[in-house]
Design a protein around this motif. Structure first.
Motif, PDB file in Angstrom:
ATOM      1  N   PHE A 229      73.276   9.523  -4.501  1.00  0.00           N
ATOM      2  CA  PHE A 229      73.920  10.404  -5.356  1.00  0.00           C
ATOM      3  C   PHE A 229      75.938  10.537  -5.277  1.00  0.00           C
ATOM      4  CE2 PHE A 229      70.298  10.853  -6.971  1.00  0.00           C
ATOM      5  CZ  PHE A 229      70.157  10.486  -8.411  1.00  0.00           C
ATOM      6  N   THR A 230      76.264   9.741  -4.062  1.00  0.00           N
ATOM      7  CA  THR A 230      77.543  10.442  -3.763  1.00  0.00           C
ATOM      8  C   THR A 230      78.045   9.070  -3.694  1.00  0.00           C
ATOM      9  OG1 THR A 230      77.444   9.909  -1.104  1.00  0.00           O
ATOM     10  CG2 THR A 230      77.160  12.052  -1.818  1.00  0.00           C
TER      11      THR A 230
ATOM     12  N   SER B 155      77.478  13.381  -8.946  1.00  0.00           N
ATOM     13  CA  SER B 155      76.577  13.798  -7.407  1.00  0.00           C
ATOM     14  C   SER B 155      76.295  15.251  -7.419  1.00  0.00           C
ATOM     15  CB  SER B 155      78.130  13.661  -6.342  1.00  0.00           C
ATOM     16  OG  SER B 155      78.969  12.730  -6.753  1.00  0.00           O
TER      17      SER B 155
END
Length: 402
Positions: free
Chosen positions: A295-296, A369
């Motif tokens: 999720f970055t 994120s």
């Protein structure tokens, strides 16, 4: 054909029916943006729809464990297959949030019935290899998780969002016919006492699923479920909406989670050979790192998302899921195996029902994120700590007996 070989092939037939279950489960997340647009839903709403089937699974888990003491396991598996296939088919005709949630919830009821019955069949007949039997279900889930997103995206590209639900719902007819033709009661209904002669002592195992050891593992399963279904529920939406991936690219990335789940048989073998609680701790830490990284953005590289989806799937599905499902069953006496199967299903899927909604809400408040790291990585770490507590409790019991 000798009896054990026949039993093996009958279990293969049941596992093939579970592929259909897995395909159904993985389909919605890939189609979520299209369903959201067609029905005018918000992101938290479509997140809830993506994972609410797990509420049905969780609520049906323990009751199904009791149902297995009143009805044949084969019959429960068949009934579950029919229910989730019909509900998947009807999802194509949803017109708004209420009926969409209803169909998704009912599909979960059927899926729980099938999963609980298959866990009971496999871990009762193959008592000396319970982790491998349990993990074989997740292995076949991996096959469905590979086929489902890619086939669903292909059908979507050729037609419209309703058609994948129709096709996948009707595929249950084939699985039903195979079970009726080939799975015999002498295999599916074998009792634990018939398998007991060659087994080690049950000293130290819990008499009830409500004892400390199975309960700690159940709570660990709850947090693992929030991590797994946060990813499965909205990760494809993140790829499409935040990173601009196409449906096929998102489906391909998610399918590598399924390839990771194919490590389940190896994970089950490790869990039967070594201390499954320590294995769980290591795998959950790996899940936290790889799941958080997904999720970055990973520089918007499809290849990096494929790699880390595979690592995450291999750790949390191939190792964690396999050994939590078998571990809860291993922690109780054989007579409670069906109830332990139901406890695992309830523990995993009741919290998971809200995983998509939770991640969607976190995203709207803190961004993708932070939301992914908090839910996927954070819940994995909490589950890892709980498995250490379970291992410590087991060691204390062993010392007390000595």
């Amino acid at each position: 054909m000798n009896k054990n070989k026949a039993a093996f092939w009958m279990f293969v037939v049941l596992l093939l029916s579970y592929v259909v279950n897995a395909m159904d489960r993985q389909l919605f997340s890939v189609l979520a943006p299209d369903v959201r647009k067609a029905l005018g839903l918000t992101l938290p709403q479509v997140g809830l729809a993506a994972t609410v089937f797990t509420l049905g699974m969780g609520l049906a888990g323990i009751p199904t464990g009791y149902l297995l003491t009143r009805m044949s396991r084969r019959g429960v598996a068949i009934l579950g297959l029919i229910i989730f296939s019909v509900a998947t088919y009807l999802t194509a005709y949803a017109t708004g949030m209420p009926d969409l949630l209803l169909y998704r919830f009912v599909s979960g009821l059927g899926e729980a019935m099938q999963l609980t019955a298959l866990l009971a069949i496999g871990t009762t007949y193959f008592m000396n290899h319970r982790a491998v039997a349990a993990s074989s279900l997740n292995f076949t889930f991996g096959i469905g998780a590979v086929i489902g997103p890619n086939l669903g995206a292909a059908i979507l590209g050729a037609t419209h969002w309703q058609m994948p639900f129709v096709v996948f719902g009707l595929s249950g007819i084939i699985a039903l016919a195979l079970i009726l033709l080939f799975v015999k009661p002498w295999f599916s209904e074998v009792q634990a006492v018939q398998q007991a002669a060659s087994l080690q002592s049950e000293e130290g195992l819990a008499d009830s699923i409500w004892a400390r050891q199975p309960m700690i593992l159940a709570v660990a399963t709850m947090f693992a479920g929030l991590a797994i279904y946060g990813y499965l529920g909205l990760y494809p939406t993140y790829l499409r909406d935040a990173l601009g991936f196409t449906p096929k690219q998102a489906g391909l990335a998610v399918s590598f989670y399924g390839f990771g789940a194919l490590l389940s048989l190896f994970g089950g073998w490790l869990g039967d050979k070594y201390d499954y609680r320590r294995l769980l701790f290591i795998a959950l830490v790996i899940s936290a790192v790889s799941g958080g990284l997904l999720f970055t953005g990973l520089e918007k590289s499809l290849m990096l998302h494929i790699v880390f989806s595979f690592v995450f799937g291999g750790a949390i599905s191939g190792m964690v899921y396999a050994n939590l499902s078998a571990g809860i069953i291993k922690s109780v006496r054989r007579a409670s195996a069906a109830y332990a199967s139901g406890l695992f299903v309830a523990s995993l899927y009741i919290p998971a029902a809200f995983a998509g909604y939770l991640l969607g809400t976190l995203k709207e408040n803190f961004g993708w994120s932070t939301a992914g790291i908090v839910q996927v990585a954070g819940c994995s770490i909490i589950a890892a700590i709980l498995t250490l507590l379970a291992a410590a409790g087991q060691q204390r019991q062993a010392l007390a007996r000595a």
